[in-house]
Design an enzyme around this catalytic site. Sequence first.
Site, PDB file in Angstrom:
ATOM      1  N   CYS A 116      13.129  12.370  23.007  1.00 37.64           N
ATOM      2  CA  CYS A 116      12.840  13.353  24.050  1.00 37.64           C
ATOM      3  C   CYS A 116      11.350  13.565  24.281  1.00 37.64           C
ATOM      4  O   CYS A 116      10.962  14.211  25.253  1.00 37.64           O
ATOM      5  CB  CYS A 116      13.524  14.682  23.721  1.00 37.64           C
ATOM      6  N   HIS A 259       9.988  20.327  27.573  1.00 37.48           N
ATOM      7  CA  HIS A 259      11.222  19.541  27.525  1.00 37.48           C
ATOM      8  C   HIS A 259      12.418  20.482  27.526  1.00 37.48           C
ATOM      9  O   HIS A 259      12.495  21.413  26.720  1.00 37.48           O
ATOM     10  CB  HIS A 259      11.226  18.673  26.271  1.00 37.48           C
ATOM     11  N   ASN A 289      20.022  18.693  29.148  1.00 36.53           N
ATOM     12  CA  ASN A 289      18.996  17.969  28.413  1.00 36.53           C
ATOM     13  C   ASN A 289      19.139  16.483  28.726  1.00 36.53           C
ATOM     14  O   ASN A 289      20.076  15.830  28.268  1.00 36.53           O
ATOM     15  CB  ASN A 289      19.166  18.229  26.910  1.00 36.53           C
TER      16      ASN A 289
END
Length: 338
Positions: A116, A259, A289
């Site tokens: 990520c 993020h 996500n």
Amino acid sequence: MSAVPDRRAAVIAGLGCHLPPDVVTNDDLTRRLDTSDEWIRTRTGIATRHVVAPGVATSDLAVEAGRRALDSAGGGADAVVLATTTPDRPCPATAPDVAARLGLGQVAAFDVSAVCSGFLYGLATAAGLIASGTAGRVLLIAADAFTTIVDPADRGTAVIFADGAGAVVLRAGDPAEPGAVGRVVLGSDGALSGLIEVPAGGSRQRSSRTAAAPGEEFFRMAGREVYRQAVGHMVASSRLAAEAAGWNGPGDADRFAAHQANARILGTAAGELGIPPERRLSNIEHVGNTGAASLPVLLAQAAAEGTLAAGHLLLLTAFGGGLSWGATALVWPDVKPC
């Protein structure tokens, strides 16, 4: 004595994103998981997420986002960097295929793997290619078909992760102009790599000559400890990035883009940095996500909506497997996403 060449900065010149059309709601998930819409919303902040249809791969998402970023920039690129955790195949890298499909010819193209945190690792890599003179324009894409590695029966991960791609075009420019990428603060801690992992499929498991145990082909995450690590490292790296940019601190940010891991993580990190809710960019409610794609998708959507505008002081941060993390601060340029 030979002249010292002017320092070249990487400047954001184009922006685009792509989300697959299929949408999964919380109610859809309750039909196969022991959960509820309220449970998912209160713990993650997510209501819907986009998922790939059967047969759709990471490269398909990357090509569409890359094409939009190139259109936004009004030109091509002489290098392609793809940040992804879900390449089409273990070998070769997915980026050369993406470059070919975009009609960019035989340009340099390679993948970056930082889960990520991939977009920020890719941003630092692309900036280095430009600063060294290796490339004049770099297409940086972050794309993940993350649902392909998530156990559909795991309530802890299946409600969080989704699919998508975002991209930016970076060109050579002046360090003082809007959109110029300065220092990207990066870090990792491999001693804690087991907190976020896909245990099977790599050389360690394959070299054992034994089949993977059931479920080891899927993504695993130790949620509570990941939460603690994510907040700590995003806060610390954000402070360093603000300092490197010459700010008084993270509170100088007009917009904070983190993020989109989990609404609780985002709220806690922003609160510790002293960034009020009206300055926080978020799309997690309807996007979920999306792994490495999270930050560029958020930037493209915010720029399209006008919540991120030219001249804004922007603070970016991310945390992912590795463990890995990063942050950077810049002045947002006048760029229109396609």
